[in-house]
Write a protein that holds these residues in place. Structure first.
Motif, PDB file in Angstrom:
ATOM      1  N   VAL A 190     -16.111 -55.798  43.456  1.00 25.94           N
ATOM      2  CA  VAL A 190     -16.197 -57.256  43.478  1.00 25.94           C
ATOM      3  C   VAL A 190     -15.662 -57.757  44.814  1.00 25.94           C
ATOM      4  O   VAL A 190     -14.470 -57.626  45.105  1.00 25.94           O
ATOM      5  CB  VAL A 190     -15.406 -57.871  42.312  1.00 25.94           C
ATOM      6  N   TYR A 191     -16.564 -58.319  45.629  1.00 21.98           N
ATOM      7  CA  TYR A 191     -16.209 -58.885  46.928  1.00 21.98           C
ATOM      8  C   TYR A 191     -15.859 -60.362  46.749  1.00 21.98           C
ATOM      9  O   TYR A 191     -16.647 -61.124  46.196  1.00 21.98           O
ATOM     10  CB  TYR A 191     -17.366 -58.758  47.912  1.00 21.98           C
ATOM     11  N   ALA A 192     -14.699 -60.739  47.222  1.00 19.89           N
ATOM     12  CA  ALA A 192     -14.252 -62.122  47.101  1.00 19.89           C
ATOM     13  C   ALA A 192     -14.084 -62.740  48.486  1.00 19.89           C
ATOM     14  O   ALA A 192     -14.226 -62.075  49.512  1.00 19.89           O
ATOM     15  CB  ALA A 192     -12.934 -62.180  46.346  1.00 19.89           C
ATOM     16  N   ARG A 193     -13.790 -64.024  48.516  1.00 21.42           N
ATOM     17  CA  ARG A 193     -13.569 -64.742  49.772  1.00 21.42           C
ATOM     18  C   ARG A 193     -12.140 -64.598  50.252  1.00 21.42           C
ATOM     19  O   ARG A 193     -11.826 -64.941  51.385  1.00 21.42           O
ATOM     20  CB  ARG A 193     -13.923 -66.221  49.582  1.00 21.42           C
ATOM     21  N   SER A 213     -11.774 -57.140  43.596  1.00 22.03           N
ATOM     22  CA  SER A 213     -11.534 -56.482  42.322  1.00 22.03           C
ATOM     23  C   SER A 213     -12.617 -55.439  42.073  1.00 22.03           C
ATOM     24  O   SER A 213     -13.396 -55.115  42.979  1.00 22.03           O
ATOM     25  CB  SER A 213     -11.517 -57.524  41.189  1.00 22.03           C
ATOM     26  N   MET A 214     -12.654 -54.951  40.867  1.00 22.36           N
ATOM     27  CA  MET A 214     -13.694 -54.017  40.437  1.00 22.36           C
ATOM     28  C   MET A 214     -14.153 -54.392  39.042  1.00 22.36           C
ATOM     29  O   MET A 214     -13.351 -54.833  38.215  1.00 22.36           O
ATOM     30  CB  MET A 214     -13.177 -52.568  40.414  1.00 22.36           C
ATOM     31  N   ASN A 215     -15.424 -54.208  38.783  1.00 17.06           N
ATOM     32  CA  ASN A 215     -15.928 -54.271  37.419  1.00 17.06           C
ATOM     33  C   ASN A 215     -15.800 -52.863  36.836  1.00 17.06           C
ATOM     34  O   ASN A 215     -16.195 -51.880  37.469  1.00 17.06           O
ATOM     35  CB  ASN A 215     -17.370 -54.747  37.387  1.00 17.06           C
ATOM     36  N   TYR A 216     -15.251 -52.777  35.645  1.00  9.46           N
ATOM     37  CA  TYR A 216     -14.933 -51.475  35.095  1.00  9.46           C
ATOM     38  C   TYR A 216     -14.909 -51.521  33.571  1.00  9.46           C
ATOM     39  O   TYR A 216     -14.874 -52.583  32.953  1.00  9.46           O
ATOM     40  CB  TYR A 216     -13.562 -50.997  35.597  1.00  9.46           C
ATOM     41  N   ARG A 217     -14.930 -50.314  32.986  1.00  5.17           N
ATOM     42  CA  ARG A 217     -14.687 -50.111  31.554  1.00  5.17           C
ATOM     43  C   ARG A 217     -13.667 -48.988  31.438  1.00  5.17           C
ATOM     44  O   ARG A 217     -13.849 -47.945  32.063  1.00  5.17           O
ATOM     45  CB  ARG A 217     -15.980 -49.696  30.832  1.00  5.17           C
ATOM     46  N   LYS A 276     -10.336 -51.914  27.888  1.00  7.07           N
ATOM     47  CA  LYS A 276     -10.299 -53.051  28.806  1.00  7.07           C
ATOM     48  C   LYS A 276     -11.572 -53.040  29.645  1.00  7.07           C
ATOM     49  O   LYS A 276     -11.974 -51.979  30.151  1.00  7.07           O
ATOM     50  CB  LYS A 276      -9.059 -52.957  29.704  1.00  7.07           C
ATOM     51  N   VAL A 277     -12.202 -54.197  29.776  1.00  7.50           N
ATOM     52  CA  VAL A 277     -13.484 -54.296  30.477  1.00  7.50           C
ATOM     53  C   VAL A 277     -13.473 -55.516  31.388  1.00  7.50           C
ATOM     54  O   VAL A 277     -13.060 -56.607  30.963  1.00  7.50           O
ATOM     55  CB  VAL A 277     -14.657 -54.424  29.480  1.00  7.50           C
ATOM     56  N   ARG A 278     -13.930 -55.329  32.623  1.00  4.91           N
ATOM     57  CA  ARG A 278     -14.142 -56.467  33.515  1.00  4.91           C
ATOM     58  C   ARG A 278     -15.596 -56.521  33.915  1.00  4.91           C
ATOM     59  O   ARG A 278     -16.182 -55.505  34.298  1.00  4.91           O
ATOM     60  CB  ARG A 278     -13.288 -56.395  34.783  1.00  4.91           C
ATOM     61  N   THR A 279     -16.198 -57.700  33.839  1.00  5.18           N
ATOM     62  CA  THR A 279     -17.573 -57.918  34.270  1.00  5.18           C
ATOM     63  C   THR A 279     -17.626 -59.202  35.094  1.00  5.18           C
ATOM     64  O   THR A 279     -16.678 -59.981  35.121  1.00  5.18           O
ATOM     65  CB  THR A 279     -18.530 -58.051  33.070  1.00  5.18           C
ATOM     66  N   GLY A 280     -18.756 -59.410  35.755  1.00  5.52           N
ATOM     67  CA  GLY A 280     -18.950 -60.677  36.453  1.00  5.52           C
ATOM     68  C   GLY A 280     -18.523 -60.648  37.903  1.00  5.52           C
ATOM     69  O   GLY A 280     -18.143 -59.608  38.450  1.00  5.52           O
ATOM     70  N   GLY A 281     -18.593 -61.813  38.530  1.00  2.82           N
ATOM     71  CA  GLY A 281     -18.317 -61.932  39.946  1.00  2.82           C
ATOM     72  C   GLY A 281     -16.873 -62.250  40.256  1.00  2.82           C
ATOM     73  O   GLY A 281     -16.002 -62.162  39.388  1.00  2.82           O
ATOM     74  N   PRO A 282     -16.607 -62.628  41.524  1.00  3.39           N
ATOM     75  CA  PRO A 282     -15.234 -62.911  41.945  1.00  3.39           C
ATOM     76  C   PRO A 282     -14.688 -64.190  41.314  1.00  3.39           C
ATOM     77  O   PRO A 282     -15.443 -65.089  40.967  1.00  3.39           O
ATOM     78  CB  PRO A 282     -15.358 -63.056  43.460  1.00  3.39           C
ATOM     79  N   ARG A 283     -13.382 -64.227  41.155  1.00  4.81           N
ATOM     80  CA  ARG A 283     -12.694 -65.420  40.672  1.00  4.81           C
ATOM     81  C   ARG A 283     -11.952 -66.044  41.839  1.00  4.81           C
ATOM     82  O   ARG A 283     -10.736 -65.911  41.992  1.00  4.81           O
ATOM     83  CB  ARG A 283     -11.694 -65.074  39.570  1.00  4.81           C
ATOM     84  N   ASP A 284     -12.696 -66.715  42.702  1.00  2.00           N
ATOM     85  CA  ASP A 284     -12.125 -67.267  43.923  1.00  2.00           C
ATOM     86  C   ASP A 284     -11.448 -68.608  43.690  1.00  2.00           C
ATOM     87  O   ASP A 284     -11.774 -69.337  42.741  1.00  2.00           O
ATOM     88  CB  ASP A 284     -13.213 -67.432  44.997  1.00  2.00           C
ATOM     89  N   GLU A 285     -10.524 -68.928  44.584  1.00  2.09           N
ATOM     90  CA  GLU A 285      -9.881 -70.242  44.571  1.00  2.09           C
ATOM     91  C   GLU A 285     -10.895 -71.292  45.017  1.00  2.09           C
ATOM     92  O   GLU A 285     -11.766 -71.030  45.876  1.00  2.09           O
ATOM     93  CB  GLU A 285      -8.674 -70.254  45.509  1.00  2.09           C
ATOM     94  N   GLU A 286     -10.780 -72.469  44.447  1.00  2.00           N
ATOM     95  CA  GLU A 286     -11.689 -73.558  44.807  1.00  2.00           C
ATOM     96  C   GLU A 286     -11.656 -73.841  46.303  1.00  2.00           C
ATOM     97  O   GLU A 286     -12.688 -74.119  46.916  1.00  2.00           O
ATOM     98  CB  GLU A 286     -11.336 -74.821  44.025  1.00  2.00           C
TER      99      GLU A 286
END
Length: 229
Positions: free
Chosen positions: A97-100, A106-110, A170-180
């Protein structure tokens, strides 16, 4: 006979298996635990050996609510595993997961973490069954195509069973959770670089009779694109 995932009780957290961070990524459906374990090829087994923690990569196999491990009777890590509690984990990375912001990469993982006290399997029929389960986990269809273990090999092998009652997923999916503020600033690419594992074309042993073709249970794991290429 093992219960189906639909009739089994949900994962019940214990103090050891309860998530303390990113709790929204936790899963309680046993079907998701099964999926993580069944998709894996390698687990990491944590034991205390001579007073120090050691993490060992090893193959495994799952049958219902039991996970099987095996190794040499002379393996110190297996003797240590039988002496007390262990922790075992299986993880799959599905994307980077590439963020600004560097702090939001982060990483998407299971992932699954098991806590258990291993039990040595001594019943001859279950020992053979366990080895079949382990082989079939890594190489589906292979057990029936090869020679079964003989008495000498079985005598040199320890088989352990771990109950899957105490586990977390534990599972992560989706894109980055960037600050506004970082989103508003712009100028930096953000998104997900997916990652997947594929099997390449089989390579026959150098001493193999050239007339022996690669069996279907091996070819079935290789994508058509790889075979065509």
């Amino acid at each position: 006979m093992s219960e189906t995932a639909s009739t089994r009780t949900p994962l019940s957290p214990t103090p050891r298996s309860s998530l303390t961070r990113a709790k929204e990524r936790g899963r309680t459906d046993r079907a998701e635990l099964d999926a993580v374990l069944d998709a894996g090829l390698i687990c990491h087994l944590g034991v205390v050996l001579n007073g120090s923690p050691v993490v060992i990569p090893t193959i495994y196999g799952r049958d219902g609510d039991t996970l099987y491990l095996h190794g040499s009777t002379g393996a110190g890590n297996l003797r240590a595993a039988m002496a007390g509690e262990v922790s075992l984990t299986v993880t799959h990375v599905d994307g980077i997961v590439y963020a600004r912001s560097a702090m939001h990469f982060s990483m998407n993982y299971r992932s699954a973490v098991i806590h258990a006290r291993p039990i040595e399997v001594t019943d001859p029929d279950e020992r053979m069954h366990a080895l079949r389960v382990i082989v079939e986990q890594a190489a589906p269809g292979a057990w029936d195509a090869v020679r079964s273990p003989n008495k000498k090999e079985m005598a040199a092998t320890v088989v352990l069973a771990l109950d899957l009652t105490e586990a977390s997923v534990k599972v992560r999916t989706g894109g980055p959770r960037d600050e506004e503020a970082d989103i508003a600033t712009g100028g930096v690419w953000a998104g997900v670089l997916p990652l997947r594992q594929v099997f390449d074309a089989p390579i026959s042993a150098p001493d193999l009779d050239p007339e022996i073709e690669v069996p279907q249970h091996v070819l079935s794991r290789v994508s058509d694109a790889v075979l065509a290429g």
